[in-house]
Design an enzyme around this catalytic site. Structure first.
Site, PDB file in Angstrom:
ATOM      1  N   ASP A 109      11.279  13.453  81.489  1.00 18.11           N
ATOM      2  CA  ASP A 109      10.443  13.233  80.237  1.00 18.11           C
ATOM      3  C   ASP A 109      10.514  14.208  79.078  1.00 18.11           C
ATOM      4  O   ASP A 109      11.150  15.327  79.527  1.00 18.11           O
ATOM      5  CB  ASP A 109       8.794  13.194  80.376  1.00 18.11           C
ATOM      6  CG  ASP A 109       8.162  12.162  79.369  1.00 18.11           C
ATOM      7  OD1 ASP A 109       8.719  12.109  78.442  1.00 18.11           O
ATOM      8  OD2 ASP A 109       7.261  11.516  79.933  1.00 18.11           O
TER       9      ASP A 109
ATOM     10  N   GLU B  96      14.138  15.677  74.764  1.00 16.37           N
ATOM     11  CA  GLU B  96      14.641  15.785  73.207  1.00 16.37           C
ATOM     12  C   GLU B  96      14.755  17.060  72.741  1.00 16.37           C
ATOM     13  O   GLU B  96      15.899  17.560  72.247  1.00 16.37           O
ATOM     14  CB  GLU B  96      13.672  15.216  72.146  1.00 16.37           C
ATOM     15  CG  GLU B  96      13.176  13.841  72.463  1.00 16.37           C
ATOM     16  CD  GLU B  96      12.040  13.662  73.448  1.00 16.37           C
ATOM     17  OE1 GLU B  96      11.023  14.257  73.340  1.00 16.37           O
ATOM     18  OE2 GLU B  96      12.260  12.859  74.128  1.00 16.37           O
TER      19      GLU B  96
ATOM     20  N   ASP C  67       7.855   6.274  73.610  1.00 16.40           N
ATOM     21  CA  ASP C  67       6.250   6.088  73.894  1.00 16.40           C
ATOM     22  C   ASP C  67       6.096   4.985  72.682  1.00 16.40           C
ATOM     23  O   ASP C  67       5.683   5.435  71.566  1.00 16.40           O
ATOM     24  CB  ASP C  67       5.579   7.127  73.784  1.00 16.40           C
ATOM     25  CG  ASP C  67       5.762   8.053  74.852  1.00 16.40           C
ATOM     26  OD1 ASP C  67       6.233   7.839  75.924  1.00 16.40           O
ATOM     27  OD2 ASP C  67       5.183   9.427  74.986  1.00 16.40           O
TER      28      ASP C  67
END
Length: 806
Positions: free
Chosen positions: A390, A393, A463
């Site tokens: 997760d 980025e 998300d």
């Protein structure tokens, strides 16, 4: 300057280099170099400036390409047997042509370099403009949630993010692509004035022009440049259930057990965050939460139920963790603000007076990647089957100039920000491959970049909101991500933030709310035809048994979508081999297979799944309204007790409603459910209830269907149904191996090719090629022709060529 003086001006000297040429025009050094006969690299930089740097995405080196160089007048040309480039010696612009002299694309003018200060050092911004045809459709640019398929008339800053991943690559319907090899935030602009890439940091313009004749050819060139796609295990193509989050090991094992009791197929389960405990222990990479007091027992229980588990790991660490201390001691942590901002997990908005101290690590340095894997070994040694990486980025809040100037070992963070997911995901893949080849690496990750396809990862769309609008946007987003050479993508089925469908916060009433039921089922049906089929989200428990029971329309629609996925596993796994071995793609915008049909160029609501299946998911509410309160990745965590959901009444989901489907021209199409035939090049109305997704098969297709199973490898493929869709000649290769490990790289696999002669109604089953341990030597194929006559025949097969007359 007079014409006489101009004619006396010294023309730039053009020099030959391996596979290319170089010269200096208007103070810029320019080189053109063939990497393959169909791919040419262009590099431009101010004279005297050292701009050669190792590419992070491109792993290929130039092949030995036969080229011809010719200088005439104000231009220099270099060509291979597939591609020709002409350099204008007056302004430094380049035009590209095919071997017949037809223009592929032209630069609009020479490069533009704008002086800047990057981390206190002189540098430049780099820009190059191109001139596209007026009606030319282009694709790519990563996962952009702008709802567009063709990315004409788009202005976007390309960089990684939670729900968007910008990748500086485009593919044209004309059969060429441009990969802009730069990792700083890059502004892409396409408007009436031209098409351009401009990077915030770039000592050079550095891009690859790939000519492939069609989109598949371009993607094949991109994969050659940046890496091929490894095979995923068969089990990863089964159904995945997830939640934010399972709060104990009993809870997660119970989900698998319930699926087995109900007989609803399941292969993957995911443990999301906080298994490590509080936020100060963020991403400790071990089970410190007392609700997970015996993780080995949990792992053994899941595996004994023939399921697999992957677990959430992040790019950041809390200050009380072992990896934090190791990385911090070596200066391998960034100081910018990242998730979570508060050390108190239970309160929202975050209590910033109790800062978490969580910091992202620096994957650009090999030592940091080594430390990351060393700590990850604690989970790997438990028998973890894969990784949910997760925030790759990474989460980057309130980024200041100082944050962007942070040193990475490869320049400033600004300079290489786009490559963060590539580096961190690659670090895990490379270390696991070096540790063992007995189990294939599988990574689910939130962000992707060019070249990341080589690292065994599937990138999801982040998300997202639980809205019909987001469902509609997810389809073109995944298709465009595919067009960057990354074939493995998926989304949170049902959307992530779904609290607006509950009567109050987390009461799970949405599973009985028809507004959410309809959205969830349609998202699930679309996800049946993604490379990964994964139900996930917050606010609502998505497990099938919360929606009702067998015999009820909502429950049955969910189960039937999952069962359809398992029926198609032989087709999906064989397609995965085409992705690995032939640089193909799973999700295919219509222009890939039907470039001559302009009606399909911008159809972002349909796609091909493999070569045979046309998927037309229902992306609009037919039974309910689409109205619901919205949330995004920033506001979605704002929990409040409220009752603002739509008041709903009972809905008859069995009622049939029409759905619009466009059937591309150039072939006939057969309804997967009814066998009804349609000619292409027109729109039709498909009547569907909640249980049906419009699905069509291209004539000439051959599709293998698998057995009824509870998990992907439960039964051998010794009794497959082979469906033939007549109307054209066809061919399909059934691929099989051990379904895991890397022995396929050593040639341990088999293929069986089915060839259909439509005029003679003859099916030829070829000699089996190859072998592997545990291979089926003898089997039965149930051949079925999908036409009104309903011809069928059982065939025994022992690996030798067999001809079947139907």
């Amino acid at each position: 300057m007079s014409m006489t003086a101009a004619s006396m001006a010294t023309k730039p000297q053009v020099n030959k280099i391996p596979n290319g040429i170089e010269t200096t025009v208007n103070g810029n050094e320019i080189s053109l170099q063939f990497y393959t006969p169909s791919t040419i690299r262009v590099v431009k930089h101010p004279a005297g400036v050292s701009a050669e740097e190792k590419s992070l995405a491109v792993t290929a080196t130039p092949q030995d390409v036969t080229t011809t160089v010719r200088t005439s007048g104000n231009s220099a040309e270099i060509k291979s047997d597939r591609l020709r480039a002409r350099l204008d010696l007056r302004d430094g612009s380049i035009s590209f042509f095919d071997t017949k002299g037809k223009t592929i694309v032209k630069e609009d003018r020479g490069p533009v370099f704008t002086p800047i200060q990057d981390a206190g050092k002189p540098s430049t911004m780099a820009k190059q403009s191109f001139r596209l045809d007026k009606e030319e459709a282009i694709y790519g640019l990563g996962n952009l949630e702008n709802g567009k398929l063709s990315q004409r008339n788009v202005s976007r800053l390309l960089q990684p993010g939670n729900v968007e991943d910008g990748i500086p690559m485009i593919v044209s319907v004309k059969g060429y692509g441009i990969y802009w090899d730069n990792y700083s935030p890059t502004h892409f602009i396409d408007n009436e004035n031209g098409t351009s890439f401009e990077s915030q940091v770039g000592k050079s313009v550095d891009y690859y022009l790939m000519s492939g004749d069609n989109a598949d050819g371009v993607i094949a060139e991109m994969r050659h440049l940046t890496g091929q796609v490894p095979m995923f295990p068969l089990w990863t193509y089964g159904f995945w259930q997830s939640r934010e989050r399972y709060k104990s090991q009993q809870e997660i094992t119970e989900v698998v057990k319930r699926h087995r009791e109900l007989g609803v197929p399941l292969d993957g389960i995911i443990q999301d965050w906080q298994y490590w405990g509080n936020n100060y222990l963020w991403n400790a990479m071990e089970f410190l939460n007392p609700e997970f007091n015996n993780p080995q027992k949990m792992m053994d229980a899941i595996h004994s139920d023939n399921a697999h588990i992957i677990i959430s790991i992040w790019s950041s660490f809390g200050p009380q963790t072992i990896p934090y201390r190791e990385l911090d001691a070596k200066g391998l942590l960034f100081n910018f603000t990242t998730w979570p901002e508060s050390g108190i997990a239970e309160q929202w908005p975050p209590r910033k007076d109790y800062p978490s101290g969580v910091r992202a690590y620096n994957p650009y340095k090999p030592e940091a990647r080594d430390i990351y894997w060393k700590n990850l070994r604690r989970l790997y040694d438990l028998g973890m089957d894969g990784w949910w990486m997760d925030s790759t980025e990474p989460d980057f809040f309130n980024g200041t100039e100082e944050d962007m100037n942070a040193p990475t070992g490869m320049g400033s963070f600004r300079k290489v920000r786009g490559a963060y997911p590539l580096m961190t995901v690659g670090g895990v893949y490379d270390h696991q491959r070096a540790t063992s080849d007995k189990q294939r690496v599988f990574i689910l990750t939130r962000s992707g970049f060019a070249g990341q396809q080589r690292y065994g990862c599937n990138v999801w769309t982040g998300d997202t909101q639980s809205t019909w609008d987001m469902l509609r946007k997810s389809v073109p987003a995944m298709l465009n991500f595919t067009m960057t050479g990354n074939p493995n993508t998926n989304s949170d089925i049902g959307g992530f933030f779904a609290g607006g469908y509950n009567k109050s916060y987390m009461d799970n009433s949405a599973v009985k709310n028809p507004l959410f039921q309809e959205l969830y089922i349609r998202w699930l049906q679309m996800g049946t035809f993604n490379p990964m089929m994964r139900s996930h989200g917050t606010d609502i428990k998505r497990e099938i048994y919360y929606f009702g029971k067998k015999g009820e329309p909502v429950y049955d629609a969910i189960e039937n979508a999952i069962r359809l996925r398992y029926t198609l596993l032989p087709y999906i796994y064989s397609t995965s081999w085409q992705v690995t071995n032939e640089a193909s793609s799973f999700m295919r915008p219509l222009m890939m297979d039907f470039p001559a049909d302009k009606n399909g160029w911008n159809r972002g609501d349909q796609f091909m799944f493999g070569d045979a299946l046309l998927v037309a998911p229902i992306l609009e509410a037919h039974y309910t309204t689409e109205k619901v309160s919205k949330a995004d990745e920033n506001t979605g965590w704002n929990r409040s007790e409220k009752d603002d959901s739509e008041k709903t009444t009972a809905v008859d989901f069995t009622k049939q409603t029409p759905a619009d489907v466009y059937l591309p021209s150039g072939t006939e199409w057969i309804d997967f459910w009814t066998g009804e035939r349609h000619r292409g090049g027109k729109s039709i109305q498909k009547k569907s209830d909640i249980n049906t997704i419009p699905l069509y098969v291209r004539s000439g297709s051959i599709i293998p269907l698998g057995p009824d199973v509870q998990y992907a490898t439960e039964k051998p493929w010794d009794d497959l149904e082979i469906r033939i869709y007549p109307g054209a000649d066809g061919k399909f290769s059934l691929y099989e191996d051990e379904f895991d490990n890397y022995n396929y790289e050593k040639g341990m696999y088999s293929t069986i090719t089915f060839s259909w002669d439509d005029s003679k109604h003859i099916l030829t089953i070829s000699d089996r090629k190859g072998e592997y341990p545990g291979m089926l030597n003898d089997r039965r194929f149930r051949i079925k022709v999908i036409d009104p006559a309903g011809q069928a025949k059982d065939v025994s097969y022992s690996g030798k060529s067999t001809i079947v007359k139907l």
